[in-house]
Design an enzyme around this catalytic site. Structure first.
Site, mmCIF file in Angstrom:
data_model
loop_
_atom_site.group_PDB
_atom_site.id
_atom_site.type_symbol
_atom_site.label_atom_id
_atom_site.label_comp_id
_atom_site.label_asym_id
_atom_site.label_seq_id
_atom_site.Cartn_x
_atom_site.Cartn_y
_atom_site.Cartn_z
ATOM 1 N N CYS A 1 -40.104 33.986 -46.236
ATOM 2 C CA CYS A 1 -39.326 34.709 -45.217
ATOM 3 C C CYS A 1 -40.047 34.645 -43.874
ATOM 4 O O CYS A 1 -39.430 34.403 -42.836
ATOM 5 C CB CYS A 1 -39.129 36.172 -45.620
ATOM 6 S SG CYS A 1 -38.267 36.376 -47.187
ATOM 7 N N CYS B 1 -42.725 38.743 -48.362
ATOM 8 C CA CYS B 1 -42.194 37.418 -48.728
ATOM 9 C C CYS B 1 -42.719 36.331 -47.788
ATOM 10 O O CYS B 1 -42.342 36.291 -46.616
ATOM 11 C CB CYS B 1 -40.668 37.498 -48.690
ATOM 12 S SG CYS B 1 -39.828 35.919 -48.782
#
Length: 84
Positions: free
Chosen positions: A13, A10
């Site tokens: 993230c 991600c």
């Protein structure tokens, strides 16, 4: 406690990681926990996490707030509001 639901693949993230480290240093009375949704899918499902990153704020064992997405300012405001 702030639970950071994230994944190794991600991008947003990874973008949030340095900011979370700063917040952990700033809010020393708040515990920050990182949880990989691919490693613990049952926990992510239990919290109803559908997008990454999702930050769940937990106080006395109950969810008090959450932030979905890489929203630094929103997360900091909610941590400030719920920290005590």
């Amino acid at each position: 406690m702030v639970i950071d639901f994230s994944a190794s693949w991600c991008g947003p993230c990874k973008f949030m990681e340095p900011f979370l480290n700063e917040m952990a240093a700033k809010f020393t009375d708040v515990e920050f926990v990182k949880l990989d949704v691919d490693e613990l899918p049952d926990v992510a499902q239990e919290f109803g996490v559908q997008a990454m990153p999702t930050f769940v704020l937990v106080k006395q064992g109950k969810e008090v707030d959450r932030v979905v997405g890489a929203q630094k300012n929103e997360l900091e405001k909610k941590v400030e509001k719920n920290k005590s």
